[in-house]
Design an enzyme around this catalytic site. Structure first.
Site, PDB file in Angstrom:
ATOM      1  N   ASN A  82       0.889  -1.171   0.000  1.00 36.11           N
ATOM      2  CA  ASN A  82       0.000   0.000   0.000  1.00 36.11           C
ATOM      3  C   ASN A  82       0.922   1.215   0.000  1.00 36.11           C
ATOM      4  O   ASN A  82       1.514   1.550   1.021  1.00 36.11           O
ATOM      5  CB  ASN A  82      -0.883  -0.036   1.257  1.00 36.11           C
ATOM      6  CG  ASN A  82      -1.698   1.238   1.423  1.00 36.11           C
ATOM      7  OD1 ASN A  82      -1.763   2.075   0.522  1.00 36.11           O
ATOM      8  ND2 ASN A  82      -2.327   1.376   2.586  1.00 36.11           N
ATOM      9  N   TRP A  83       1.029   1.836  -1.157  1.00 35.89           N
ATOM     10  CA  TRP A  83       1.972   2.958  -1.276  1.00 35.89           C
ATOM     11  C   TRP A  83       1.468   4.199  -0.541  1.00 35.89           C
ATOM     12  O   TRP A  83       2.220   5.152  -0.360  1.00 35.89           O
ATOM     13  CB  TRP A  83       2.206   3.301  -2.753  1.00 35.89           C
ATOM     14  CG  TRP A  83       2.925   2.243  -3.535  1.00 35.89           C
ATOM     15  CD1 TRP A  83       3.306   0.990  -3.099  1.00 35.89           C
ATOM     16  CD2 TRP A  83       3.361   2.337  -4.900  1.00 35.89           C
ATOM     17  NE1 TRP A  83       3.938   0.313  -4.110  1.00 35.89           N
ATOM     18  CE2 TRP A  83       3.996   1.109  -5.222  1.00 35.89           C
ATOM     19  CE3 TRP A  83       3.265   3.331  -5.888  1.00 35.89           C
ATOM     20  CZ2 TRP A  83       4.528   0.864  -6.495  1.00 35.89           C
ATOM     21  CZ3 TRP A  83       3.804   3.072  -7.144  1.00 35.89           C
ATOM     22  CH2 TRP A  83       4.431   1.857  -7.436  1.00 35.89           C
ATOM     23  N   LYS A  84       0.198   4.198  -0.171  1.00 37.56           N
ATOM     24  CA  LYS A  84      -0.411   5.377   0.468  1.00 37.56           C
ATOM     25  C   LYS A  84      -0.158   6.610  -0.408  1.00 37.56           C
ATOM     26  O   LYS A  84      -0.108   6.485  -1.636  1.00 37.56           O
ATOM     27  CB  LYS A  84       0.112   5.543   1.904  1.00 37.56           C
ATOM     28  CG  LYS A  84      -0.066   4.255   2.709  1.00 37.56           C
ATOM     29  CD  LYS A  84       0.176   4.416   4.182  1.00 37.56           C
ATOM     30  CE  LYS A  84      -0.042   3.083   4.884  1.00 37.56           C
ATOM     31  NZ  LYS A  84       0.137   3.159   6.323  1.00 37.56           N
ATOM     32  N   HIS A 121      -9.426   1.410   4.997  1.00 35.31           N
ATOM     33  CA  HIS A 121      -8.134   1.548   5.698  1.00 35.31           C
ATOM     34  C   HIS A 121      -8.314   2.477   6.895  1.00 35.31           C
ATOM     35  O   HIS A 121      -9.074   3.443   6.827  1.00 35.31           O
ATOM     36  CB  HIS A 121      -7.072   2.102   4.741  1.00 35.31           C
ATOM     37  CG  HIS A 121      -5.699   1.994   5.315  1.00 35.31           C
ATOM     38  ND1 HIS A 121      -5.215   2.897   6.233  1.00 35.31           N
ATOM     39  CD2 HIS A 121      -4.727   1.063   5.138  1.00 35.31           C
ATOM     40  CE1 HIS A 121      -3.992   2.515   6.589  1.00 35.31           C
ATOM     41  NE2 HIS A 121      -3.663   1.426   5.936  1.00 35.31           N
ATOM     42  N   GLU A 169      -6.593   4.788   8.013  1.00 33.19           N
ATOM     43  CA  GLU A 169      -6.326   6.209   7.740  1.00 33.19           C
ATOM     44  C   GLU A 169      -7.542   6.869   7.087  1.00 33.19           C
ATOM     45  O   GLU A 169      -7.818   8.050   7.320  1.00 33.19           O
ATOM     46  CB  GLU A 169      -5.076   6.336   6.867  1.00 33.19           C
ATOM     47  CG  GLU A 169      -3.821   6.038   7.695  1.00 33.19           C
ATOM     48  CD  GLU A 169      -2.679   5.405   6.923  1.00 33.19           C
ATOM     49  OE1 GLU A 169      -2.682   5.447   5.671  1.00 33.19           O
ATOM     50  OE2 GLU A 169      -1.776   4.851   7.576  1.00 33.19           O
ATOM     51  N   GLU A 215      -5.283  -4.832  10.657  1.00 33.75           N
ATOM     52  CA  GLU A 215      -4.227  -3.844  10.867  1.00 33.75           C
ATOM     53  C   GLU A 215      -4.492  -3.098  12.175  1.00 33.75           C
ATOM     54  O   GLU A 215      -5.269  -2.130  12.197  1.00 33.75           O
ATOM     55  CB  GLU A 215      -4.222  -2.825   9.722  1.00 33.75           C
ATOM     56  CG  GLU A 215      -3.926  -3.403   8.368  1.00 33.75           C
ATOM     57  CD  GLU A 215      -3.368  -2.349   7.407  1.00 33.75           C
ATOM     58  OE1 GLU A 215      -2.317  -2.601   6.828  1.00 33.75           O
ATOM     59  OE2 GLU A 215      -3.969  -1.269   7.277  1.00 33.75           O
ATOM     60  N   GLY A 241       2.905   2.144  10.867  1.00 32.36           N
ATOM     61  CA  GLY A 241       3.898   3.202  10.689  1.00 32.36           C
ATOM     62  C   GLY A 241       4.611   3.593  11.974  1.00 32.36           C
ATOM     63  O   GLY A 241       5.280   4.612  12.029  1.00 32.36           O
ATOM     64  N   SER A 264       3.688  -2.254  10.276  1.00 34.51           N
ATOM     65  CA  SER A 264       5.144  -2.347  10.448  1.00 34.51           C
ATOM     66  C   SER A 264       5.717  -3.710  10.040  1.00 34.51           C
ATOM     67  O   SER A 264       6.646  -4.207  10.669  1.00 34.51           O
ATOM     68  CB  SER A 264       5.544  -1.997  11.887  1.00 34.51           C
ATOM     69  OG  SER A 264       5.176  -0.655  12.180  1.00 34.51           O
ATOM     70  N   GLY A 269       2.919  -0.988   4.239  1.00 39.03           N
ATOM     71  CA  GLY A 269       3.076   0.411   3.869  1.00 39.03           C
ATOM     72  C   GLY A 269       4.536   0.713   3.574  1.00 39.03           C
ATOM     73  O   GLY A 269       5.049   0.441   2.489  1.00 39.03           O
ATOM     74  N   GLY A 270       5.231   1.262   4.570  1.00 38.97           N
ATOM     75  CA  GLY A 270       6.593   1.766   4.397  1.00 38.97           C
ATOM     76  C   GLY A 270       7.537   0.837   3.641  1.00 38.97           C
ATOM     77  O   GLY A 270       8.242   1.266   2.718  1.00 38.97           O
TER      78      GLY A 270
HETATM   79  P1  13P Z   1       3.241   0.304   7.635  1.00 36.69           P
HETATM   80  O1  13P Z   1       3.706  -1.000   7.000  1.00 36.69           O
HETATM   81  O2  13P Z   1       3.992   1.485   7.121  1.00 36.69           O
HETATM   82  O3  13P Z   1       3.181   0.193   9.114  1.00 36.69           O
HETATM   83  O4  13P Z   1       1.731   0.506   7.131  1.00 36.69           O
HETATM   84  C1  13P Z   1       0.821  -0.516   7.279  1.00 36.69           C
HETATM   85  C2  13P Z   1      -0.406  -0.179   6.532  1.00 36.69           C
HETATM   86  O5  13P Z   1      -1.163   0.685   6.939  1.00 36.69           O
HETATM   87  C3  13P Z   1      -0.663  -0.886   5.278  1.00 36.69           C
HETATM   88  O6  13P Z   1      -1.936  -0.616   4.800  1.00 36.69           O
END
Ligand code: 13P
Length: 248
Positions: free
Chosen positions: A9-11, A94, A96, A166, A172, A212, A233-234
């Site tokens: 997920n590149w966000k 998600h 967020e 999640e 993150g 993470s 994500g990251g």
């Molecule tokens: P991180 O891997 O950066 O913690 O993000 C997780 C996430 O929200 C994937 O959708």
């Protein structure tokens, strides 16, 4: 046997040109592996990334979708638009989006049904806050989210759904749920699916962990019996990290 699924997920990261450059570097990650590899990229990069992915085994997803096909919804993107590009998945609900854009269990449910009706596979996200975990309310929270997200979803549509657990406090932050805790919640989610549908569906549905995930912890997470993949994500933004994740 559930096929493992690792989704990046590149966000809100990578411009169009950065997306194209990056996808060229990772587009063969789906070859010679049983793992299903997915990238969920910003809307404006979807079309170009799709073209780069032609003929490869990497699947494409969006990070959101609207529940209506068209209309006066300024700034939104409809399932018809996404379908025409040819995406395979849409991340829905998600944390967020729930936190910053007021998505609710009801809008998540509408989006899930729309996606399914348009042949786009939902990756439905659920998870508790740190406060909820500390107050022993994590299971109640996740149960409510799962039940409401799936309201009205038919048995025969369940094969197209992926769930992602999640925990919000692990996103993150560098804090990962222990793989045992993650497995426990994911096994709990599987039981909810069995209660709503049946054992066969609960054994078939793929459930990812997200929060993470990185090369150092992916193997342990993926070795858990109920965890079928990761939503990342990251660590999905760097070639070396994402490669290690896919080859966990
Ligand atoms: P991180 O891997 O950066 O913690 O993000 C997780 C996430 O929200 C994937 O959708």
């Amino acid at each position: 046997m559930r096929r493992p699924i690792i989704a990046g997920n590149w966000k809100m990261n990578k411009t169009l040109s950065q997306s194209v450059d990056f996808i060229k570097e990772i587009k063969h990650l789906g070859d010679n592996t049983d793992v299903e590899v997915v990238v969920c990229v910003p809307f404006i990069s979807l079309d170009r990334v799709k073209k780069e992915l032609e003929g490869t085994n990497v699947k494409l997803g969006s990070q959101n979708i609207h529940w209506e096909e068209s209309g006066a919804y300024t700034g939104e993107v409809s399932p018809l638009m996404l379908k025409e590009i040819g995406i395979d998945y849409a991340i829905i609900g998600h944390s967020e989006r729930r936190q910053y854009f007021n998505e609710t269990d009801e809008t998540v449910n509408k989006k899930v049904k729309t996606s399914l009706n348009h042949g786009i596979n939902p990756i439905i996200c659920v998870g508790e806050t740190l406060e909820e975990r500390e107050e022993n309310k994590a299971q109640d929270k996740v149960k409510t989210q799962v039940i409401k997200a799936l309201k009205g979803v038919e048995e025969n549509q369940m094969k197209d759904i992926v769930l992602a657990y999640e925990p919000i406090w692990a996103i993150g932050t560098g804090k990962t749920a222990s793989s045992e805790d993650a497995n426990e919640m994911i096994s709990f989610i599987r039981n909810i699916i069995e209660d709503i549908y049946n054992e066969e569906i609960s054994e078939e549905i793929r459930i990812q962990y997200g929060g993470s995930v990185k090369p150092a912890n992916v193997t342990e997470i993926m070795n858990q019996p109920d965890i079928d993949g990761a939503l990342v994500g990251g660590a999905s933004l760097k070639k070396d990290d994402f490669t290690d994740l896919v080859r966990f």
